[in-house]
Write a protein that holds these residues in place. Sequence first.
Motif, short mmCIF file in Angstrom:
data_model
loop_
_atom_site.label_atom_id
_atom_site.label_comp_id
_atom_site.label_asym_id
_atom_site.label_seq_id
_atom_site.Cartn_x
_atom_site.Cartn_y
_atom_site.Cartn_z
N ALA A 115 0.86 -1.19 0.00
CA ALA A 115 0.00 0.00 0.00
C ALA A 115 0.89 1.23 0.00
CB ALA A 115 -0.93 0.00 1.21
N TYR A 116 0.38 2.30 -0.57
CA TYR A 116 1.16 3.52 -0.75
C TYR A 116 0.44 4.71 -0.15
CZ TYR A 116 3.61 0.61 -4.15
OH TYR A 116 4.31 -0.40 -4.74
N PHE A 117 1.18 5.80 -0.01
CA PHE A 117 0.61 7.06 0.44
C PHE A 117 1.08 8.16 -0.51
CE2 PHE A 117 1.52 11.08 2.63
CZ PHE A 117 0.22 11.47 2.89
N ASN A 118 0.19 9.11 -0.79
CA ASN A 118 0.53 10.23 -1.64
C ASN A 118 0.01 11.52 -1.03
OD1 ASN A 118 1.39 11.59 -4.14
ND2 ASN A 118 -0.80 11.85 -4.49
N ALA A 119 0.92 12.46 -0.78
CA ALA A 119 0.52 13.79 -0.31
C ALA A 119 0.05 14.59 -1.52
CB ALA A 119 1.68 14.48 0.38
N LYS A 120 -1.25 14.80 -1.62
CA LYS A 120 -1.81 15.45 -2.81
C LYS A 120 -1.39 16.90 -2.94
CE LYS A 120 -6.17 14.62 -3.66
NZ LYS A 120 -7.63 14.47 -3.47
N TYR A 121 -1.10 17.54 -1.81
CA TYR A 121 -0.73 18.96 -1.82
C TYR A 121 0.61 19.12 -1.11
CZ TYR A 121 -5.77 18.90 -2.54
OH TYR A 121 -7.04 18.61 -2.99
N PRO A 122 1.71 18.76 -1.78
CA PRO A 122 3.02 18.75 -1.11
C PRO A 122 3.46 20.09 -0.57
CG PRO A 122 3.24 18.43 -3.50
CD PRO A 122 1.79 18.31 -3.18
N ASN A 123 3.00 21.17 -1.15
CA ASN A 123 3.37 22.48 -0.63
C ASN A 123 2.80 22.74 0.75
OD1 ASN A 123 4.80 23.11 -2.95
ND2 ASN A 123 3.09 24.19 -3.93
N ILE A 124 1.70 22.04 1.04
CA ILE A 124 1.04 22.18 2.34
C ILE A 124 1.29 20.97 3.22
CG2 ILE A 124 -1.19 22.45 3.50
CD1 ILE A 124 -2.22 23.79 0.96
N GLN A 125 1.32 19.79 2.60
CA GLN A 125 1.35 18.53 3.34
C GLN A 125 2.73 17.89 3.41
OE1 GLN A 125 -1.56 16.40 1.00
NE2 GLN A 125 -3.27 17.15 2.25
N GLY A 126 3.69 18.42 2.67
CA GLY A 126 5.04 17.89 2.74
C GLY A 126 5.22 16.60 1.96
N SER A 127 6.15 15.78 2.43
CA SER A 127 6.60 14.58 1.72
C SER A 127 5.52 13.49 1.69
CB SER A 127 7.84 14.02 2.42
OG SER A 127 8.16 12.73 1.95
N SER A 128 5.69 12.57 0.73
CA SER A 128 4.81 11.41 0.64
C SER A 128 5.43 10.17 1.28
CB SER A 128 4.48 11.10 -0.83
OG SER A 128 3.66 12.11 -1.38
N PRO A 160 -8.20 18.62 4.26
CA PRO A 160 -7.49 19.72 4.94
C PRO A 160 -8.36 20.44 5.97
CG PRO A 160 -7.07 19.78 2.58
CD PRO A 160 -8.15 18.75 2.79
N ASP A 161 -9.68 20.34 5.82
CA ASP A 161 -10.57 20.97 6.78
C ASP A 161 -10.58 20.25 8.12
OD1 ASP A 161 -11.31 22.82 4.85
OD2 ASP A 161 -13.01 21.61 4.16
N ASN A 162 -10.07 19.00 8.12
CA ASN A 162 -10.17 18.16 9.32
C ASN A 162 -8.83 17.89 9.99
OD1 ASN A 162 -12.99 17.89 9.04
ND2 ASN A 162 -12.72 16.22 7.57
N MET A 163 -7.75 18.52 9.51
CA MET A 163 -6.46 18.34 10.15
C MET A 163 -5.62 19.59 9.98
SD MET A 163 -4.29 15.78 7.61
CE MET A 163 -2.90 15.75 8.75
N THR A 164 -4.62 19.70 10.84
CA THR A 164 -3.73 20.86 10.82
C THR A 164 -2.28 20.40 10.73
OG1 THR A 164 -5.25 22.18 12.19
CG2 THR A 164 -2.94 22.88 12.13
N PHE A 165 -1.54 20.98 9.79
CA PHE A 165 -0.10 20.76 9.71
C PHE A 165 0.57 21.90 10.48
CE2 PHE A 165 -1.88 18.43 6.24
CZ PHE A 165 -1.09 17.30 6.13
N LYS A 166 0.83 21.64 11.74
CA LYS A 166 1.33 22.70 12.62
C LYS A 166 2.78 23.03 12.33
CE LYS A 166 0.43 25.66 15.79
NZ LYS A 166 -0.56 26.72 15.51
N TRP A 167 3.55 22.02 11.97
CA TRP A 167 4.98 22.24 11.74
C TRP A 167 5.47 21.20 10.75
CZ3 TRP A 167 9.04 19.38 14.87
CH2 TRP A 167 10.34 19.77 14.51
#
Length: 296
Positions: free
Chosen positions: A40-53, A137-144
Amino acid sequence: MRKFYNKAIILAFTLFVCLLTSCGYNNPEGIPSYIQIDTAYFNAKYPNIQGSSSSAIVDVWVYVDNQIQGIYELPVVFPILRGGSTNIFLRAGIMDNGSIDSRVYYPFYDKYDLGSVNLIRGEITKIESPTFNYISPDNMTFKWIEDFENYSSSLIANQNSEADMQIATGGEVFEGKFSGKIVLENENTYFEVETSKSYSDLPTNGSAIYLELDYKVGSTIEVGIKATYEGSAIIKYPAIYIVSRDNWRKIYVNLTQLILECYNASYFNIYISGGNADEDTIEKTEFYFDNIKLVY
């Protein structure tokens, strides 16, 4: 060899079910269907906001008609006592705090919905490369997020540290152009780095809080929080000790309970430390970090 192994599993389980239910092959309701998932894989759809995959998905949690059917370590072939159109979705399983004995699904990865799957009794349906994304993105926060790609670091050495965070390049890097690096050697026997920013708005109500981290470390490190209370009292709370690894690994550090217990703190910093301040000298030991994320 794998194909033969899968057929052997199917035959053995099918015979077992039929004997158990006295169904024989004349009653197709007793014959299971099978699902195969290799990885199984993971993909960060919005890397500018969500960072690495980068990810470390080790299990799949399988739901059939919105009910948990089973938890399976990958790769796997498993039976389902159903045939025909079946609603299935998956959740991504991780090792909480890197513990093989604490398997949970990661709350910040969205479910992978297969919709209606046509299962054929006695045959394998292969799910090809299920890929998870973060929840809305409405349900989580990337604080750092610290990926060191600005050739700088938001982790700074404090007054106890005998080494600073450096920037690794070339073959030392996990992904991208840069990673973080700390070197202990000779009389520099201990490091302690912490976030340059303090966080006063982390949820203290039991909501999930995780620190994602890619690492390769030459000896055990400590990861935790520093809580500052009214009156400027500062207390360190270790969350986890991570043992040395020669290869890059991914870990999900669960900070939920720790933050909850410090509900009356004014603000928090994340810290990482390693080495031994009580030693006079140390052989050269290197510590590498990348893709650090504090999410809730």
